[in-house]
Design an enzyme around this catalytic site. Structure first.
Site, PDB file in Angstrom:
ATOM      1  N   HIS A   1      34.069  37.450  22.792  1.00 15.01           N
ATOM      2  CA  HIS A   1      32.881  37.651  22.592  1.00 15.01           C
ATOM      3  C   HIS A   1      31.741  36.582  23.242  1.00 15.01           C
ATOM      4  O   HIS A   1      32.262  35.497  23.301  1.00 15.01           O
ATOM      5  CB  HIS A   1      32.661  37.512  21.049  1.00 15.01           C
ATOM      6  CG  HIS A   1      32.868  36.030  20.511  1.00 15.01           C
ATOM      7  ND1 HIS A   1      32.063  35.227  20.254  1.00 15.01           N
ATOM      8  CD2 HIS A   1      34.219  35.734  20.056  1.00 15.01           C
ATOM      9  CE1 HIS A   1      32.766  34.121  19.822  1.00 15.01           C
ATOM     10  NE2 HIS A   1      34.123  34.635  19.980  1.00 15.01           N
TER      11      HIS A   1
ATOM     12  N   GLY B   1      36.141  41.893  48.240  1.00 13.20           N
ATOM     13  CA  GLY B   1      36.764  40.887  47.404  1.00 13.20           C
ATOM     14  C   GLY B   1      36.109  39.575  47.368  1.00 13.20           C
ATOM     15  O   GLY B   1      35.808  38.927  46.467  1.00 13.20           O
TER      16      GLY B   1
ATOM     17  N   HIS C   1      34.138  36.715  40.325  1.00 16.26           N
ATOM     18  CA  HIS C   1      35.697  37.742  40.415  1.00 16.26           C
ATOM     19  C   HIS C   1      36.578  37.180  39.302  1.00 16.26           C
ATOM     20  O   HIS C   1      36.838  35.858  39.253  1.00 16.26           O
ATOM     21  CB  HIS C   1      36.208  37.491  41.730  1.00 16.26           C
ATOM     22  CG  HIS C   1      37.384  38.427  41.910  1.00 16.26           C
ATOM     23  ND1 HIS C   1      38.017  38.467  42.906  1.00 16.26           N
ATOM     24  CD2 HIS C   1      38.069  39.194  41.005  1.00 16.26           C
ATOM     25  CE1 HIS C   1      39.101  39.383  42.867  1.00 16.26           C
ATOM     26  NE2 HIS C   1      39.204  39.702  41.701  1.00 16.26           N
TER      27      HIS C   1
ATOM     28  N   ILE D   1      44.306  34.881  39.528  1.00 15.31           N
ATOM     29  CA  ILE D   1      45.068  35.690  38.598  1.00 15.31           C
ATOM     30  C   ILE D   1      45.731  34.953  37.324  1.00 15.31           C
ATOM     31  O   ILE D   1      46.379  33.881  37.753  1.00 15.31           O
ATOM     32  CB  ILE D   1      46.053  36.361  39.543  1.00 15.31           C
ATOM     33  CG1 ILE D   1      46.693  37.265  38.684  1.00 15.31           C
ATOM     34  CG2 ILE D   1      47.040  35.222  40.203  1.00 15.31           C
ATOM     35  CD1 ILE D   1      47.576  38.332  39.749  1.00 15.31           C
TER      36      ILE D   1
ATOM     37  N   ASP E   1      33.200  50.952  56.696  1.00 14.49           N
ATOM     38  CA  ASP E   1      34.262  49.867  56.904  1.00 14.49           C
ATOM     39  C   ASP E   1      33.933  49.378  58.522  1.00 14.49           C
ATOM     40  O   ASP E   1      34.200  50.210  59.345  1.00 14.49           O
ATOM     41  CB  ASP E   1      35.602  50.342  56.502  1.00 14.49           C
ATOM     42  CG  ASP E   1      36.231  48.888  56.467  1.00 14.49           C
ATOM     43  OD1 ASP E   1      36.748  48.524  55.296  1.00 14.49           O
ATOM     44  OD2 ASP E   1      36.698  48.112  57.232  1.00 14.49           O
TER      45      ASP E   1
ATOM     46  N   GLY F   1      42.128  47.371  50.384  1.00 12.37           N
ATOM     47  CA  GLY F   1      42.697  47.525  48.873  1.00 12.37           C
ATOM     48  C   GLY F   1      41.746  47.840  47.630  1.00 12.37           C
ATOM     49  O   GLY F   1      41.652  48.371  46.885  1.00 12.37           O
ATOM     50  N   HIS F   2      40.855  46.653  47.912  1.00 11.24           N
ATOM     51  CA  HIS F   2      39.793  46.614  46.561  1.00 11.24           C
ATOM     52  C   HIS F   2      38.961  47.843  46.620  1.00 11.24           C
ATOM     53  O   HIS F   2      38.599  48.596  45.524  1.00 11.24           O
ATOM     54  CB  HIS F   2      38.867  45.414  46.652  1.00 11.24           C
ATOM     55  CG  HIS F   2      37.755  45.318  45.763  1.00 11.24           C
ATOM     56  ND1 HIS F   2      38.090  45.351  44.456  1.00 11.24           N
ATOM     57  CD2 HIS F   2      36.556  45.173  45.985  1.00 11.24           C
ATOM     58  CE1 HIS F   2      37.160  45.273  43.495  1.00 11.24           C
ATOM     59  NE2 HIS F   2      36.001  44.963  44.427  1.00 11.24           N
TER      60      HIS F   2
END
Length: 205
Positions: free
Chosen positions: A135, A68, A144, A165, A34, A12-13
């Protein structure tokens, strides 16, 4: 300048990275390697071998590690660098990058990201979809920042930390290396000890 990109990781990543590479219009050819994939292609791009085969392409391709896990990504990138590989950084065309922002080798910045002025992003980071870094932040190597995470001004995040997340960090907060900040956690105080932190406000578990 190399115009072939080899992505390590055809899951996916890696697919998201390939999409960024395609949209950037900088690469004539995109390839994958892979260890687990038995597919001959991904998104129409060839899967040309396993990680052990990467060295066959070291003189013709730039590399990016599309994995990931922070520690695996670090190990592979540092191995590639030690053998003289060219490491690419990729930024989605929709990302907004402020003045005086530095982005380290191997870092990938996804769609909808905002990185404001004076911020330094380390090597091999993932700045994921629709996250924002305000900033004067310092983001260590192999961090991550997951989708929808928001870091206020003058935040420091230590190496190998994973921001889950939707996590939020208040301004002027330091987070040490090797932490996991859970999904939706709100960090309002300094985190000086490695570990896993969850909740509102974030607490160690």
């Amino acid at each position: 300048m190399m115009n072939k990109l080899l992505i390590i990781g055809a899951s996916g990543h890696g697919k998201v990275i390939a999409d960024i590479a395609k949209k950037s219009d900088e690469w004539e050819q995109i390839l994958f390697i892979d260890d687990k994939s038995e597919q001959a292609e991904m998104l129409g791009y060839q899967v040309v071998g396993k990680v052990k085969d990467a060295w066959e392409y070291i003189n013709e391709c730039a590399f990016v590690v599309g994995i990931g896990d922070n520690f695996i990504r670090q190990s592979l990138q540092e191995d590639l660098e030690s053998k003289g590989a060219t490491i690419a950084s990729l930024v989605h065309p929709s990302a907004i990058i402020g003045t005086d922002v530095s982005i380290g080798m191997g870092t990938v910045v996804m769609a909808g990201v905002v990185i404001n002025s004076g911020t330094c992003i380390g090597r091999g980071c993932i700045i994921n979809t629709s996250s924002s870094i305000d900033h004067d932040n310092t983001i260590g190597n192999y961090v991550h920042v997951s989708p929808g995470s928001h870091l206020a001004g003058t935040v420091n995040v230590g190496k190998n930390t994973w921001m889950g997340i939707g996590s939020v960090v208040s301004n002027n907060v330091n987070i040490t290396s090797d932490c996991k900040i859970g999904a939706g956690a709100v960090v309002i105080k300094e985190i000086n000890s490695p570990g896993t932190y969850v909740g509102v406000p974030a607490r160690k578990i």
